[in-house]
Design a protein around this motif. Structure first.
Motif, short mmCIF file in Angstrom:
data_model
loop_
_atom_site.label_atom_id
_atom_site.label_comp_id
_atom_site.label_asym_id
_atom_site.label_seq_id
_atom_site.Cartn_x
_atom_site.Cartn_y
_atom_site.Cartn_z
N LYS A 5 3.93 58.07 62.26
CA LYS A 5 3.70 56.65 61.70
C LYS A 5 3.24 56.00 62.97
O LYS A 5 4.07 55.54 63.81
N ASN A 6 2.10 55.65 63.30
CA ASN A 6 1.60 55.16 64.23
C ASN A 6 1.39 53.55 64.49
O ASN A 6 1.74 53.06 65.49
N ILE A 7 1.33 52.96 63.57
CA ILE A 7 1.07 51.59 63.30
C ILE A 7 2.08 51.18 62.44
O ILE A 7 2.34 51.40 61.51
N ASP A 8 2.81 49.80 63.29
CA ASP A 8 3.91 49.29 62.38
C ASP A 8 3.63 48.41 61.39
O ASP A 8 2.62 47.74 61.44
N ASP A 9 4.41 48.36 60.22
CA ASP A 9 4.04 47.42 59.27
C ASP A 9 4.00 46.11 59.47
O ASP A 9 3.23 45.27 59.11
N GLY A 10 4.96 45.78 60.61
CA GLY A 10 4.81 44.29 60.99
C GLY A 10 3.63 43.68 61.67
O GLY A 10 3.21 42.90 61.50
N ILE A 11 2.89 44.78 62.55
CA ILE A 11 1.74 44.65 63.24
C ILE A 11 0.69 44.32 62.06
O ILE A 11 -0.26 43.38 62.34
N VAL A 12 0.66 45.09 61.07
CA VAL A 12 -0.28 45.06 60.03
C VAL A 12 -0.11 43.87 59.50
O VAL A 12 -1.48 43.33 59.22
N GLU A 13 1.01 43.44 58.95
CA GLU A 13 0.93 41.85 58.40
C GLU A 13 0.63 40.98 59.21
O GLU A 13 -0.10 39.89 58.89
N ARG A 50 9.48 40.86 60.81
CA ARG A 50 9.85 42.26 60.74
C ARG A 50 9.65 43.08 62.23
O ARG A 50 10.19 43.67 62.39
N THR A 51 8.52 42.50 62.87
CA THR A 51 8.49 42.83 64.13
C THR A 51 9.41 42.62 65.16
O THR A 51 9.91 43.39 65.89
N MET A 52 10.04 41.40 64.86
CA MET A 52 11.16 40.85 65.91
C MET A 52 12.36 41.89 65.55
O MET A 52 13.09 42.17 66.47
N LEU A 53 12.70 42.33 64.33
CA LEU A 53 13.95 43.28 63.97
C LEU A 53 13.58 44.44 64.52
O LEU A 53 14.50 45.26 65.14
N LYS A 54 12.37 45.23 64.80
CA LYS A 54 12.00 46.25 65.36
C LYS A 54 12.21 46.38 66.86
O LYS A 54 13.00 47.03 67.36
N TYR A 55 11.47 44.97 67.52
CA TYR A 55 11.77 44.88 68.71
C TYR A 55 13.43 44.66 69.29
O TYR A 55 13.60 45.08 70.52
N LYS A 56 14.18 44.01 68.28
CA LYS A 56 15.58 43.78 68.62
C LYS A 56 16.23 45.19 68.78
O LYS A 56 17.06 45.36 69.53
N ALA A 57 15.99 46.02 67.79
CA ALA A 57 16.49 47.42 67.91
C ALA A 57 16.31 48.30 69.09
O ALA A 57 17.04 48.92 69.58
N ASP A 58 14.66 48.00 69.59
CA ASP A 58 14.56 48.63 70.99
C ASP A 58 15.07 47.82 72.12
O ASP A 58 14.87 48.20 73.34
#
Length: 87
Positions: A5-13, A50-58
């Motif tokens: 999965k190369n593209i994150d769903d949050g970035i697409v939104e 959704r992107t914030m949640l991903k970067y918080k986990a990272d």
């Protein structure tokens, strides 16, 4: 079979919301164009969240600060556009 999965769903939104905001005319447009701009802001904010949640986990603090500022500005603009629509 393993898929990447190369593209994150949050970035697409975020990209979809930006396109909806950019291609419609809010100030001189019809009501349907104003609805599309408002829908674009809603999709944009969901993508940011959704992107914030991903970067918080990272644990990427710099990007989190940027996304929080972008989300606050986007919400303020959305409230201003709603005010402009109804009053």
């Amino acid at each position: 079979m393993k898929t990447n999965k190369n593209i994150d769903d949050g970035i697409v939104e975020i990209m979809l919301g930006s396109v909806l905001i950019a291609i419609n005319n809010f100030s001189n447009g019809t009501l349907i164009e104003r609805i599309f701009v408002s829908l674009g802001f809603i999709i944009f904010n969901i993508g940011i969240f959704r992107t914030m949640l991903k970067y918080k986990a990272d644990n990427k603090k710099g990007m989190m600060i940027f996304l929080i500022i972008m989300n606050v500005v986007s919400i303020l603009v959305f409230i201003g556009l709603l005010y402009n629509t109804f009053f």
